[in-house]
Enzyme design. Structure first.
Site, PDB file in Angstrom:
ATOM      1  N   ARG A  94       0.813  -1.213   0.000  1.00  0.00           N
ATOM      2  CA  ARG A  94       0.000   0.000   0.000  1.00  0.00           C
ATOM      3  C   ARG A  94       0.847   1.263   0.000  1.00  0.00           C
ATOM      4  NH1 ARG A  94      -1.823  -1.844   5.215  1.00  0.00           N
ATOM      5  NH2 ARG A  94      -2.746  -3.476   3.945  1.00  0.00           N
ATOM      6  N   ASP A  97      -0.630   3.662   4.855  1.00  0.00           N
ATOM      7  CA  ASP A  97      -1.504   3.069   5.867  1.00  0.00           C
ATOM      8  C   ASP A  97      -1.397   3.965   7.094  1.00  0.00           C
ATOM      9  OD1 ASP A  97      -3.116   1.244   7.192  1.00  0.00           O
ATOM     10  OD2 ASP A  97      -1.422  -0.009   7.814  1.00  0.00           O
ATOM     11  N   ASP A  99      -2.654   4.286  11.009  1.00  0.00           N
ATOM     12  CA  ASP A  99      -3.303   3.615  12.141  1.00  0.00           C
ATOM     13  C   ASP A  99      -3.245   4.499  13.375  1.00  0.00           C
ATOM     14  OD1 ASP A  99      -3.823   1.311  10.721  1.00  0.00           O
ATOM     15  OD2 ASP A  99      -1.995   0.300  11.383  1.00  0.00           O
TER      16      ASP A  99
END
Ligand code: AMP
Length: 169
Positions: A94, A97, A99
């Site tokens: 990806r 990302d 989080d």
């Protein structure tokens, strides 16, 4: 009221360093957020991915945030999409990302969001940059120092990639 929030950024596709820088710029531009510290950039092998992508670059951003965890996640997901992420939840390489590792000392477990992030204690690529910013950080649930969750062996799975990153963003 603001909460101290730690966001883990990761990229293993395209211009990884540029992706991290762009994501940080977008995070800093969000309403209700102020970035207070940024870790170095670290590199580690991809773990648990379905394809054989390049190494991950990871970086943690520490922020003060005024709104709700779900609102932060909504904003982070918009940033992921704007930076070209299309593989949500698919464990493929990806571009970016994002989080939420920790949201103050809040403990949340809903289908939408879990904080502390459920794999935080098992992920040296999250612990190492977070501990660079706050070496004495105590986990809000276990009440133990985060540093205790990082064995020497797991520490060595994460290498410093770039140390120049400015903390005055
Ligand atoms: P991803 O790893 O980016 O593919 O995210 C998959 C899902 O994790 C998202 O749909 C989120 O709703 C969920 N999620 C649960 N807790 C968190 C968290 N602390 N930070 C980011 N995503 C989370």
């Amino acid at each position: 009221m603001t909460e101290l929030v730690y966001i883990l950024m990761g990229s293993n596709l395209g211009d990884r360093e540029h992706n991290l820088a762009s994501a940080m710029k977008h995070i800093g531009a969000l309403e209700g957020i102020e970035i207070v510290a940024v870790s170095s950039i670290y590199q580690s092998d991809p773990i648990g991915m379905k394809d054989s992508g390049p190494d991950f670059l990871n970086q943690v951003v520490k922020c003060e945030y005024q709104f709700l965890p779900s609102e932060l996640l909504d904003s982070l997901e918009k940033i992921e999409v704007s930076l070209g992420r299309t593989d949500k939840g698919s464990r493929l390489s990806r571009t970016i990302d994002l989080d939420v590792l920790l949201f103050g000392s809040q403990v949340i477990d809903t289908p939408r969001i879990t904080v502390p992030q459920k794999d935080l204690l098992k992920r040296p690529f999250a612990l190492v940059p977070l501990l660079q910013i706050d070496p004495d950080f105590v986990h809000p649930v276990t009440k133990k120092p985060l540093a205790g969750y990082l064995s020497a062996a797991s520490r060595h799975t994460v290498t410093l990639y770039k140390d120049y990153v400015s903390r005055e963003v």
